[in-house]
Design a protein around this motif. Structure first.
Motif, PDB file in Angstrom:
ATOM      1  N   VAL A 149       0.847  -1.188   0.000  1.00 40.39           N
ATOM      2  CA  VAL A 149       0.000   0.000   0.000  1.00 40.39           C
ATOM      3  C   VAL A 149       0.883   1.238   0.000  1.00 40.39           C
ATOM      4  N   GLN A 150       0.385   2.303  -0.564  1.00 44.04           N
ATOM      5  CA  GLN A 150       1.130   3.556  -0.560  1.00 44.04           C
ATOM      6  C   GLN A 150       1.006   4.246   0.791  1.00 44.04           C
ATOM      7  N   ALA A 151       1.977   5.065   1.093  1.00 46.52           N
ATOM      8  CA  ALA A 151       1.934   5.850   2.326  1.00 46.52           C
ATOM      9  C   ALA A 151       0.636   6.647   2.381  1.00 46.52           C
ATOM     10  N   GLY A 152       0.030   6.650   3.556  1.00 42.08           N
ATOM     11  CA  GLY A 152      -1.252   7.308   3.725  1.00 42.08           C
ATOM     12  C   GLY A 152      -2.435   6.395   3.506  1.00 42.08           C
ATOM     13  N   GLY A 153      -2.169   5.210   2.984  1.00 46.35           N
ATOM     14  CA  GLY A 153      -3.230   4.270   2.707  1.00 46.35           C
ATOM     15  C   GLY A 153      -3.645   3.477   3.946  1.00 46.35           C
ATOM     16  N   SER A 154      -4.497   2.501   3.739  1.00 46.00           N
ATOM     17  CA  SER A 154      -5.017   1.711   4.854  1.00 46.00           C
ATOM     18  C   SER A 154      -5.092   0.234   4.489  1.00 46.00           C
ATOM     19  N   LEU A 155      -5.092  -0.588   5.513  1.00 46.88           N
ATOM     20  CA  LEU A 155      -5.245  -2.029   5.377  1.00 46.88           C
ATOM     21  C   LEU A 155      -5.974  -2.543   6.610  1.00 46.88           C
ATOM     22  N   ARG A 156      -6.596  -3.688   6.467  1.00 50.25           N
ATOM     23  CA  ARG A 156      -7.167  -4.367   7.626  1.00 50.25           C
ATOM     24  C   ARG A 156      -6.631  -5.793   7.672  1.00 50.25           C
ATOM     25  N   LEU A 157      -5.984  -6.110   8.764  1.00 46.84           N
ATOM     26  CA  LEU A 157      -5.495  -7.463   8.986  1.00 46.84           C
ATOM     27  C   LEU A 157      -6.529  -8.246   9.781  1.00 46.84           C
ATOM     28  N   SER A 158      -6.579  -9.535   9.526  1.00 43.66           N
ATOM     29  CA  SER A 158      -7.474 -10.431  10.261  1.00 43.66           C
ATOM     30  C   SER A 158      -6.670 -11.589  10.824  1.00 43.66           C
ATOM     31  N   CYS A 159      -7.110 -12.090  11.953  1.00 46.64           N
ATOM     32  CA  CYS A 159      -6.496 -13.255  12.579  1.00 46.64           C
ATOM     33  C   CYS A 159      -7.639 -14.165  13.043  1.00 46.64           C
ATOM     34  N   ALA A 160      -7.786 -15.284  12.355  1.00 46.20           N
ATOM     35  CA  ALA A 160      -8.867 -16.212  12.657  1.00 46.20           C
ATOM     36  C   ALA A 160      -8.359 -17.327  13.560  1.00 46.20           C
ATOM     37  N   ALA A 161      -9.092 -17.593  14.637  1.00 47.78           N
ATOM     38  CA  ALA A 161      -8.719 -18.625  15.597  1.00 47.78           C
ATOM     39  C   ALA A 161      -9.623 -19.833  15.442  1.00 47.78           C
ATOM     40  N   SER A 162      -9.040 -21.008  15.621  1.00 47.39           N
ATOM     41  CA  SER A 162      -9.809 -22.239  15.590  1.00 47.39           C
ATOM     42  C   SER A 162      -9.218 -23.200  16.601  1.00 47.39           C
ATOM     43  N   GLY A 163      -9.961 -24.247  16.920  1.00 44.43           N
ATOM     44  CA  GLY A 163      -9.492 -25.215  17.903  1.00 44.43           C
ATOM     45  C   GLY A 163     -10.060 -24.932  19.281  1.00 44.43           C
ATOM     46  N   SER A 164      -9.265 -25.086  20.304  1.00 44.52           N
ATOM     47  CA  SER A 164      -9.719 -24.943  21.696  1.00 44.52           C
ATOM     48  C   SER A 164      -9.759 -23.475  22.098  1.00 44.52           C
ATOM     49  N   ILE A 165     -10.611 -22.743  21.439  1.00 47.08           N
ATOM     50  CA  ILE A 165     -10.636 -21.288  21.618  1.00 47.08           C
ATOM     51  C   ILE A 165     -11.154 -20.867  22.986  1.00 47.08           C
ATOM     52  N   PHE A 166     -11.744 -21.797  23.739  1.00 48.23           N
ATOM     53  CA  PHE A 166     -12.229 -21.436  25.069  1.00 48.23           C
ATOM     54  C   PHE A 166     -11.067 -21.054  25.981  1.00 48.23           C
ATOM     55  N   SER A 167      -9.849 -21.461  25.598  1.00 47.81           N
ATOM     56  CA  SER A 167      -8.683 -21.143  26.425  1.00 47.81           C
ATOM     57  C   SER A 167      -8.135 -19.751  26.155  1.00 47.81           C
ATOM     58  N   ILE A 168      -8.687 -19.067  25.180  1.00 45.85           N
ATOM     59  CA  ILE A 168      -8.177 -17.750  24.799  1.00 45.85           C
ATOM     60  C   ILE A 168      -8.927 -16.646  25.522  1.00 45.85           C
ATOM     61  N   ASN A 169      -8.163 -15.747  26.146  1.00 46.10           N
ATOM     62  CA  ASN A 169      -8.763 -14.529  26.674  1.00 46.10           C
ATOM     63  C   ASN A 169      -8.203 -13.323  25.945  1.00 46.10           C
ATOM     64  N   ALA A 170      -6.895 -13.314  25.762  1.00 48.27           N
ATOM     65  CA  ALA A 170      -6.241 -12.154  25.173  1.00 48.27           C
ATOM     66  C   ALA A 170      -5.633 -12.495  23.820  1.00 48.27           C
ATOM     67  N   MET A 171      -5.598 -11.491  22.959  1.00 50.83           N
ATOM     68  CA  MET A 171      -4.973 -11.642  21.659  1.00 50.83           C
ATOM     69  C   MET A 171      -4.174 -10.387  21.346  1.00 50.83           C
ATOM     70  N   GLY A 172      -3.216 -10.537  20.453  1.00 53.68           N
ATOM     71  CA  GLY A 172      -2.391  -9.373  20.140  1.00 53.68           C
ATOM     72  C   GLY A 172      -1.817  -9.433  18.742  1.00 53.68           C
ATOM     73  N   TRP A 173      -1.444  -8.267  18.262  1.00 51.91           N
ATOM     74  CA  TRP A 173      -0.736  -8.128  16.991  1.00 51.91           C
ATOM     75  C   TRP A 173       0.683  -7.640  17.280  1.00 51.91           C
ATOM     76  N   TYR A 174       1.613  -8.207  16.548  1.00 48.86           N
ATOM     77  CA  TYR A 174       3.014  -7.842  16.671  1.00 48.86           C
ATOM     78  C   TYR A 174       3.560  -7.585  15.270  1.00 48.86           C
ATOM     79  N   ARG A 175       4.714  -6.956  15.206  1.00 52.44           N
ATOM     80  CA  ARG A 175       5.361  -6.795  13.912  1.00 52.44           C
ATOM     81  C   ARG A 175       6.867  -6.885  14.078  1.00 52.44           C
ATOM     82  N   GLN A 176       7.508  -7.300  13.010  1.00 49.42           N
ATOM     83  CA  GLN A 176       8.961  -7.376  12.992  1.00 49.42           C
ATOM     84  C   GLN A 176       9.449  -6.874  11.649  1.00 49.42           C
ATOM     85  N   ALA A 177      10.186  -5.788  11.698  1.00 50.90           N
ATOM     86  CA  ALA A 177      10.785  -5.220  10.491  1.00 50.90           C
ATOM     87  C   ALA A 177      12.176  -5.821  10.312  1.00 50.90           C
TER      88      ALA A 177
END
Length: 121
Positions: free
Chosen positions: A11-39
């Protein structure tokens, strides 16, 4: 628990994107979620985190530009990114854990594969 991240792209500077993270499996164990990045040549950093109740935490560098959210019914977390800058270029990862503190500390029990975000100037 399996996590699948998608939505990255070029995307060009100033633009936008939407990331998604879909969970499956034993999702009852999940309370918190997070996004990270590594350049290239940099350490991985926490971008944003969210609890099942909707409490959030953002890195200073993305406050006001990125919005984390989750749809518990769809077991999916999102990261809406606007006003993107070249310095936002990185591989973005999602993670999940029972504890919010583990997400903040990058000690999440479950991790998805990365999705590349490239912002051109």
């Amino acid at each position: 628990v399996q996590l699948q991240a998608f939505g990255g792209g070029l995307v060009q500077a100033g633009g936008s994107l939407r990331l998604s993270c879909a969970a499956s499996g034993s999702i009852f164990s999940i309370n918190a979620m997070g996004w990270y990045r590594q350049a290239p040549g940099k350490q991985r950093e926490l971008v944003a985190a969210i609890t099942s109740g909707g409490s959030t935490n953002y890195a200073d560098s993305v406050k006001g530009r990125f919005t984390i959210s989750r749809d518990n019914a769809k077991n999916t977390m999102y990261l809406r990114m606007v006003s993107l800058k070249p310095e936002d270029t990185a591989v973005y990862y999602c993670a999940a854990d029972r504890l919010f503190s583990n997400i903040v500390a990058q000690r999440g029990a479950y991790w998805g594969q990365g999705t590349q975000v490239t912002v051109s100037s």
